[in-house]
Design a protein around this motif. Structure first.
Motif, PDB file in Angstrom:
ATOM      1  N   UNK A  38      -1.832  -4.882   2.590  1.00 56.69           N
ATOM      2  CA  UNK A  38      -0.398  -4.579   2.712  1.00 56.69           C
ATOM      3  C   UNK A  38       0.109  -3.800   1.491  1.00 56.69           C
ATOM      4  N   UNK A  39      -0.786  -3.384   0.620  1.00 54.37           N
ATOM      5  CA  UNK A  39      -0.359  -2.788  -0.660  1.00 54.37           C
ATOM      6  C   UNK A  39      -0.266  -1.258  -0.600  1.00 54.37           C
ATOM      7  N   UNK A  58      -8.557  -0.225   3.569  1.00 52.97           N
ATOM      8  CA  UNK A  58      -8.387  -1.475   2.798  1.00 52.97           C
ATOM      9  C   UNK A  58      -7.013  -1.611   2.141  1.00 52.97           C
ATOM     10  N   UNK A  59      -6.166  -0.566   2.233  1.00 54.77           N
ATOM     11  CA  UNK A  59      -4.805  -0.662   1.685  1.00 54.77           C
ATOM     12  C   UNK A  59      -3.790  -0.250   2.763  1.00 54.77           C
ATOM     13  N   UNK A  60      -2.512  -0.535   2.474  1.00 51.11           N
ATOM     14  CA  UNK A  60      -1.477  -0.207   3.459  1.00 51.11           C
ATOM     15  C   UNK A  60      -1.181   1.275   3.514  1.00 51.11           C
ATOM     16  N   UNK A 102       7.426   3.919  -6.817  1.00 50.45           N
ATOM     17  CA  UNK A 102       6.882   2.598  -7.156  1.00 50.45           C
ATOM     18  C   UNK A 102       5.619   2.370  -6.332  1.00 50.45           C
ATOM     19  N   UNK A 103       4.679   1.610  -6.884  1.00 53.56           N
ATOM     20  CA  UNK A 103       3.458   1.311  -6.136  1.00 53.56           C
ATOM     21  C   UNK A 103       2.929  -0.054  -6.563  1.00 53.56           C
ATOM     22  N   UNK A 104       2.114  -0.648  -5.683  1.00 55.93           N
ATOM     23  CA  UNK A 104       1.471  -1.923  -6.018  1.00 55.93           C
ATOM     24  C   UNK A 104       0.186  -1.689  -6.810  1.00 55.93           C
TER      25      UNK A 104
END
Ligand SMILES: C[S@@+](CC[C@H](N)C(=O)[O-])C[C@H]1O[C@@H](n2cnc3c(N)ncnc32)[C@H](O)[C@@H]1O
Length: 198
Positions: A38-39, A58-60, A102-104
């Motif tokens: 979900x990132x 593997x990522x959002x 912004x990012x995770x």
């Protein structure tokens, strides 16, 4: 944007050697991306997407950022051709101006060595991460055989860890994960992966 050696090499960047090295990087990065479905991920200095376009499952979402428009053109063509629905590109140089992003997770694979002011870019990326976010740096270990006016000759683990702490990161895990022949300016070299938590 004043540039750029990468613009000139974009169309012939994806050589067998670079694709092989990227596979090694992808493997190391994937291991650090468990539970990230979900990132949001920014691949800073994405180039032609050799690394992050292998991580779209593997990522959002993935934002590929690069200061070379031509490298991004190659990346965009791959995104369209492969029908990757969660990847987009952005032409930007965060050493010149910082957009409201912004990012995770932020990934930098073989990019830090090209940026003269290490401390400043680490601070910029720290500010861009959400609380608890992760910075992943893949680069070369310090290599005294290399001497080039525009490229850092790799990074010593302790020095880089100190700079990451100074930028505000709570913790950093760092390990050398690969040794290869002729992979850094035609010299044998080793690569590390550093994962820092905001
Ligand atoms: C060696 S390539 C690595 C590409 C990709 N990350 C990989 O591992 O295959 C370095 C990339 O960093 C980009 N780059 C260099 N300085 C940059 C900067 N200040 N801002 C954004 N991108 C930069 C270059 O345009 C190039 O695409």
């Amino acid at each position: 944007m004043e540039n750029n050696v990468f613009d000139q090499m974009a169309k012939r960047y994806d050589t067998e050697e670079r694709m092989e090295l990227a596979k090694v990087v992808v493997k190391a990065v994937r291991e650090e991306l468990r539970n990230s479905k979900s990132k949001s991920l920014i691949d800073y200095g994405s180039g032609t997407g050799l690394v992050s376009l292998e991580l779209s499952d593997v990522v959002g979402s993935i934002l590929l950022v690069d200061s070379s428009e031509q490298m991004l053109e190659v990346a965009q063509a791959k995104i369209s051709h492969r029908g990757i629905s969660n990847a987009t590109v952005l032409y930007a140089d965060f050493t010149q101006e910082t957009p409201e992003l912004k990012a995770d997770i932020i990934l930098m694979s073989l990019v830090l060595l090209h940026i003269p002011d290490t401390e400043k870019i680490l601070q910029t990326l720290f500010n861009m991460l959400n609380e608890g976010g992760k910075l992943m740096i893949v680069d070369f270990d310090k290599n005294e055989n290399i001497n080039h006016p525009k490229v850092h000759n790799g990074f010593a683990h302790d020095e880089l860890k100190n700079k990451l702490a100074k930028a505000g990161f709570k913790s950093t895990e760092m390990k050398t994960f690969y040794h290869g022949q002729c992979i850094f300016m035609k010299q044998d070299a080793s690569m590390f992966i550093a994962t820092s938590i905001k």
